[in-house]
Design an enzyme around this catalytic site. Structure first.
Site, PDB file in Angstrom:
ATOM      1  NE  ARG A  64      -4.464  -1.723   1.405  1.00 48.04           N
ATOM      2  CZ  ARG A  64      -5.467  -1.729   2.192  1.00 48.04           C
ATOM      3  NH1 ARG A  64      -5.494  -1.272   3.418  1.00 48.04           N
ATOM      4  NH2 ARG A  64      -6.562  -2.247   2.021  1.00 48.04           N
ATOM      5  CD  GLN A 104      -2.821   6.001  -3.877  1.00 48.52           C
ATOM      6  OE1 GLN A 104      -3.234   6.790  -5.053  1.00 48.52           O
ATOM      7  NE2 GLN A 104      -2.905   6.342  -2.678  1.00 48.52           N
ATOM      8  CG  ASP A 151      -5.316  -1.189  -2.973  1.00 48.27           C
ATOM      9  OD1 ASP A 151      -5.528  -2.627  -2.728  1.00 48.27           O
ATOM     10  OD2 ASP A 151      -5.417  -0.514  -2.257  1.00 48.27           O
ATOM     11  CB  SER A 162      -8.697  -0.393  -2.362  1.00 51.24           C
ATOM     12  OG  SER A 162      -8.016  -0.517  -1.179  1.00 51.24           O
ATOM     13  CE1 TYR A 172      -4.374  -4.592   3.725  1.00 49.89           C
ATOM     14  CE2 TYR A 172      -2.198  -4.315   4.111  1.00 49.89           C
ATOM     15  CZ  TYR A 172      -3.013  -4.741   3.354  1.00 49.89           C
ATOM     16  OH  TYR A 172      -2.791  -4.834   2.131  1.00 49.89           O
TER      17      TYR A 172
END
Length: 426
Positions: free
Chosen positions: A170, A175, A178, A181, A276
């Site tokens: 992360r 991004q 990801d 997500s 996390y």
């Protein structure tokens, strides 16, 4: 014989169409019988049909397949791979992909395979998907290595280079890759709709000639990506929304969506450097349960999203807490794959206990396959093109993203945390 840069006639046939795999380039005899490069051999990127039960997503959409093809890679798609996501074979053909009817041929032809779910036994081929791959090929997808140690051992044994979408770090430049997500966004959205559909009440406030109907109250446990999307969707449906999370840092995010933040005094170290949630002590869990129990008797729908990466999900709702909930209430448990946040949740099952409907939401992202596939395809393509920016590229394992997401390579489990955890398992 002194070297002249020319090839003796007796050896000319040996070099015709010769390919050097480590360079991924083709050579042939040029004028004067010298060796001349004739171009870079495209990587064959294969997209199989998902065989995981109930899966409707596909790893690449036609639009993203076209982008990969324009980067000089060849795209192979199994016939019908995108049908459940409403992407027809003809759309892939128009994007320049080749449609392959035989899954065995698809896997054997592939340099890189892009998947959604971890490899498993292929029902048509009658063999494990890993064994269909040729030695030295690469696999990219959700691998869930701690839940599927046997598959990871197969990947290492068959000398497959594998990259796990869930192990992408992360960091800012990752991004766009990801997928955790992205899929959490889909699941959080769908969870609110599932709760609204099963609740035997309206979600919004209604002013009618028959009187005023108050809004339903929704409690979201966990304010990560899935939780925040559930909050936003429930608010758009008109419910009164509350959210609980032990991380004080998410309070502003919850409130910015118009929801009430349920607070609790917590220690500072509730979140890892990677963003996390950390696994907490039994005493901390007991305090969480007490805070949640104080709210449960007043809510209509509970959406649970609390997970600890690589660990069993914390039980936030015990059976005794379910007994105190209103009859007709609904619990949608998004953490059921990791054991569940509700003690009564069962994977893939919707059941009723003590007058409360409990949904073991196993794979909600697959219930919104069109946009889930579009988001996932973009994520996995970005990772693939990061690792293999050109057909002649080889993975750079000094790069943080490539190194962190690589699980197996050269016959070994190379991801340190995965290797150590699997070594400790019986």
């Amino acid at each position: 014989m002194a070297p002249t840069g020319r090839i003796p006639p007796a050896f000319r046939s040996l070099f015709a169409g010769l390919r050097f795999p480590w360079q991924n380039q083709r050579y042939r005899l040029g004028p004067g019988r010298s060796v001349r490069k004739i171009g870079v051999a495209a990587l064959k990127v294969a997209v199989p049909k998902e065989v995981f039960e109930g899966e409707t997503r596909v790893a690449l959409t036609p639009a993203v397949a076209d982008e990969i093809r324009k980067r000089q890679h060849e795209v192979l798609v199994e016939a019908g791979a995108g049908r459940a996501s409403l992407f027809a074979d003809e759309q892939y053909r128009e994007a320049g992909a080749a449609i392959v009817g035989d899954p065995v041929e698809l896997y054997r032809s592939a340099d890189v395979v892009l998947k959604v779910n971890p490899p498993e036994v292929h029902p048509e081929a009658g063999r494990h998907e890993v064994e269909l791959l040729r030695e030295g090929a690469a696999l990219i997808g959700f691998l869930m290595p701690l839940d599927n140690p046997e598959a990871i051992e197969r990947l290492a044994r068959c000398r497959i280079t594998s990259f796990a979408m869930e192990y992408i770090p992360r960091i800012t430049r990752a991004q766009s890759m990801d997928a955790l997500s992205s899929m959490a966004t889909v699941s959080g959205y769908k969870a609110a709709l599932v709760g609204a559909g099963l609740l035997r009440k309206f979600f919004p406030l209604l002013m009618t000639a028959a009187g005023t109907i108050p809004p339903a109250t929704v409690l979201v446990l966990g304010a990560g990506v899935a939780g925040l999307q559930a909050v936003a969707t429930a608010k758009r449906l008109g419910a009164k929304v509350e959210a609980f999370d032990p991380r004080p840092a998410v309070k502003e995010q919850v409130q910015s969506l118009g929801a009430q933040f349920v607070e609790m005094e917590v220690p500072e170290d509730v979140e890892t450097a990677g963003g996390y949630a950390k696994e907490q002590s039994e005493e901390f869990l007991r305090r969480e349960q007490e805070t949640i129990a104080a709210r449960l008797a007043k809510v209509d729908v509970v959406i649970t999203t609390a997970q600890v990466f690589g660990k069993k999900a914390p039980v936030l709702i015990t059976e005794e807490m379910v007994e105190r909930m209103r009859p007709g209430s609904v619990i949608v448990d998004l953490a059921v794959r990791q054991g569940g946040n509700c003690a009564l949740s069962r994977p893939k099952e919707t059941l009723e206990r003590h007058g409360v409907t409990i949904v073991g939401a196993w794979n909600l992202a697959a219930e919104v396959p069109v946009h889930a596939s579009q988001m996932y395809a973009r994520n996995i393509a970005n990772l693939f093109l990061h690792i293999y920016p050109a057909p002649s590229s080889v993975p750079d394992y000094e790069d943080e993203i490539t190194r962190a997401s690589c699980i197996t390579r050269a016959g070994e489990i190379v991801q340190e945390s995965v290797r150590k955890t699997l070594e400790l398992k019986p």
